[in-house]
Design a protein around this motif. Structure first.
Motif, PDB file in Angstrom:
ATOM      1  N   GLY A 131       7.472  -1.084 -12.098  1.00  0.00           N
ATOM      2  CA  GLY A 131       8.057  -2.374 -12.467  1.00  0.00           C
ATOM      3  C   GLY A 131       8.560  -3.213 -11.307  1.00  0.00           C
ATOM      4  O   GLY A 131       8.903  -4.372 -11.496  1.00  0.00           O
ATOM      5  N   ILE A 132       8.608  -2.658 -10.078  1.00  0.00           N
ATOM      6  CA  ILE A 132       9.063  -3.471  -8.929  1.00  0.00           C
ATOM      7  C   ILE A 132       7.871  -4.281  -8.413  1.00  0.00           C
ATOM      8  O   ILE A 132       6.748  -3.764  -8.315  1.00  0.00           O
ATOM      9  N   TYR A 133       8.107  -5.564  -8.141  1.00  0.00           N
ATOM     10  CA  TYR A 133       7.055  -6.374  -7.524  1.00  0.00           C
ATOM     11  C   TYR A 133       6.920  -5.946  -6.066  1.00  0.00           C
ATOM     12  O   TYR A 133       7.911  -5.833  -5.345  1.00  0.00           O
ATOM     13  N   HIS A 134       5.688  -5.720  -5.649  1.00  0.00           N
ATOM     14  CA  HIS A 134       5.453  -5.273  -4.281  1.00  0.00           C
ATOM     15  C   HIS A 134       4.039  -5.641  -3.848  1.00  0.00           C
ATOM     16  O   HIS A 134       3.240  -6.130  -4.642  1.00  0.00           O
ATOM     17  N   ARG A 135       3.761  -5.393  -2.580  1.00  0.00           N
ATOM     18  CA  ARG A 135       2.421  -5.567  -2.017  1.00  0.00           C
ATOM     19  C   ARG A 135       2.345  -4.678  -0.777  1.00  0.00           C
ATOM     20  O   ARG A 135       3.372  -4.175  -0.298  1.00  0.00           O
ATOM     21  N   PHE A 136       1.131  -4.498  -0.293  1.00  0.00           N
ATOM     22  CA  PHE A 136       0.890  -3.571   0.814  1.00  0.00           C
ATOM     23  C   PHE A 136      -0.057  -4.223   1.806  1.00  0.00           C
ATOM     24  O   PHE A 136      -0.977  -4.940   1.418  1.00  0.00           O
ATOM     25  N   THR A 137       0.161  -3.965   3.080  1.00  0.00           N
ATOM     26  CA  THR A 137      -0.789  -4.427   4.099  1.00  0.00           C
ATOM     27  C   THR A 137      -0.721  -3.515   5.319  1.00  0.00           C
ATOM     28  O   THR A 137       0.289  -2.842   5.552  1.00  0.00           O
ATOM     29  N   LEU A 138      -1.798  -3.518   6.059  1.00  0.00           N
ATOM     30  CA  LEU A 138      -1.772  -2.856   7.358  1.00  0.00           C
ATOM     31  C   LEU A 138      -0.975  -3.726   8.319  1.00  0.00           C
ATOM     32  O   LEU A 138      -0.734  -4.901   8.051  1.00  0.00           O
ATOM     33  N   ASP A 139      -0.594  -3.149   9.460  1.00  0.00           N
ATOM     34  CA  ASP A 139      -0.019  -3.984  10.510  1.00  0.00           C
ATOM     35  C   ASP A 139      -1.143  -4.319  11.488  1.00  0.00           C
ATOM     36  O   ASP A 139      -2.321  -4.139  11.167  1.00  0.00           O
ATOM     37  N   GLU A 140      -0.798  -4.775  12.675  1.00  0.00           N
ATOM     38  CA  GLU A 140      -1.833  -5.240  13.610  1.00  0.00           C
ATOM     39  C   GLU A 140      -2.683  -4.122  14.221  1.00  0.00           C
ATOM     40  O   GLU A 140      -3.677  -4.384  14.875  1.00  0.00           O
ATOM     41  N   THR A 141      -2.321  -2.862  13.972  1.00  0.00           N
ATOM     42  CA  THR A 141      -3.157  -1.754  14.441  1.00  0.00           C
ATOM     43  C   THR A 141      -4.373  -1.571  13.527  1.00  0.00           C
ATOM     44  O   THR A 141      -5.323  -0.879  13.886  1.00  0.00           O
ATOM     45  N   ASN A 142      -4.331  -2.178  12.328  1.00  0.00           N
ATOM     46  CA  ASN A 142      -5.447  -2.118  11.372  1.00  0.00           C
ATOM     47  C   ASN A 142      -5.872  -0.702  10.989  1.00  0.00           C
ATOM     48  O   ASN A 142      -7.052  -0.438  10.767  1.00  0.00           O
ATOM     49  N   TYR A 143      -4.894   0.211  10.901  1.00  0.00           N
ATOM     50  CA  TYR A 143      -5.256   1.579  10.549  1.00  0.00           C
ATOM     51  C   TYR A 143      -4.081   2.336   9.935  1.00  0.00           C
ATOM     52  O   TYR A 143      -2.979   2.320  10.472  1.00  0.00           O
ATOM     53  N   THR A 144      -4.338   2.987   8.830  1.00  0.00           N
ATOM     54  CA  THR A 144      -3.408   3.979   8.307  1.00  0.00           C
ATOM     55  C   THR A 144      -4.171   4.993   7.474  1.00  0.00           C
ATOM     56  O   THR A 144      -5.229   4.693   6.916  1.00  0.00           O
ATOM     57  N   LYS A 145      -3.626   6.181   7.437  1.00  0.00           N
ATOM     58  CA  LYS A 145      -4.151   7.246   6.576  1.00  0.00           C
ATOM     59  C   LYS A 145      -2.974   7.677   5.716  1.00  0.00           C
ATOM     60  O   LYS A 145      -1.909   8.021   6.251  1.00  0.00           O
ATOM     61  N   ALA A 146      -3.138   7.594   4.407  1.00  0.00           N
ATOM     62  CA  ALA A 146      -2.007   7.854   3.518  1.00  0.00           C
ATOM     63  C   ALA A 146      -2.372   8.826   2.408  1.00  0.00           C
ATOM     64  O   ALA A 146      -3.493   8.820   1.896  1.00  0.00           O
ATOM     65  N   MET A 147      -1.392   9.651   2.053  1.00  0.00           N
ATOM     66  CA  MET A 147      -1.512  10.511   0.890  1.00  0.00           C
ATOM     67  C   MET A 147      -0.960   9.726  -0.293  1.00  0.00           C
ATOM     68  O   MET A 147       0.109   9.113  -0.199  1.00  0.00           O
ATOM     69  N   ARG A 148      -1.721   9.718  -1.396  1.00  0.00           N
ATOM     70  CA  ARG A 148      -1.259   9.075  -2.620  1.00  0.00           C
ATOM     71  C   ARG A 148      -0.864  10.187  -3.577  1.00  0.00           C
ATOM     72  O   ARG A 148      -1.660  11.091  -3.836  1.00  0.00           O
ATOM     73  N   LEU A 149       0.364  10.121  -4.059  1.00  0.00           N
ATOM     74  CA  LEU A 149       0.864  11.135  -4.986  1.00  0.00           C
ATOM     75  C   LEU A 149       1.092  10.491  -6.338  1.00  0.00           C
ATOM     76  O   LEU A 149       1.379   9.294  -6.424  1.00  0.00           O
TER      77      LEU A 149
END
Length: 184
Positions: A131-149
């Motif tokens: 229910g929280i409004y949010h958004r996601f983006t990379l930073d200027e390194t243009n890379y992330t590896k994330a675990m989704r739980l």
């Protein structure tokens, strides 16, 4: 250094830039908790065997797990996906992300509807409440590896703003933006 968060400026510049106000206005972990956002710092290098991560997953019931690499050469339809992740939205379930490598930003709305940018780095695990409004983006390194739980089977459906009439948004606002605020 712990998790860093700040209020964002209103600039239309590249979403991957930090967008800090001048002077910078930091947001504490305590302030994030009042919005229902929780954070743990873990050792991402040992995520496969980490007892602390196992304990969190067990306590929170995070039975589902997958890993996503967000980088131009790793994610199909990279640019479209980034645009989609950056659309302001909410989910019917909590969003749980654990940064295993690289870095990224989560932006959340405070109770006055201002954007708070949360800088996520390797080892940061965050939960955003349903229910929280949010958004996601990379930073200027243009890379992330994330675990989704996820608790149970994942439901990736996003409800773009406006979704103020949805039950989950009503539940979120009445709990976090009224009950929690009164207790502080």
């Amino acid at each position: 250094m712990g998790l860093e968060a700040w209020y964002m400026d209103g600039s239309d510049e590249d979403q991957r830039k930090p967008h800090r106000l001048n002077p910078n206005q930091s947001v504490s972990l305590d302030e994030l908790r009042k919005l229902g956002v929780f954070h743990w710092k873990l050792n991402a290098d040992t995520h496969e065997t980490d007892p602390e991560l196992k304990k969190i997953r067990k306590e929170q019931g995070y039975s589902y797990m997958d890993i996503i690499t967000i980088a131009r050469d790793k994610l199909p339809n990279y640019e479209e996906k980034l645009k989609m992740f950056y659309e302001e939205h909410l989910h019917l379930d909590d969003e749980i992300r654990y940064i295993l490598d690289g870095q990224a930003y989560f932006d959340v709305r405070d109770k006055e509807d201002r954007w708070i940018r949360i800088a996520m780095k390797k080892g940061d695990l965050i939960t955003l409440p349903a229910g929280i409004y949010h958004r996601f983006t990379l930073d200027e390194t243009n890379y992330t590896k994330a675990m989704r739980l996820f608790v149970g089977e994942p439901v990736w459906k996003a409800y773009n703003r406006p979704a103020d009439d949805s039950d989950i948004r009503q539940k979120y606002t009445s709990f976090f933006l009224t009950v929690i605020q009164r207790t502080n």
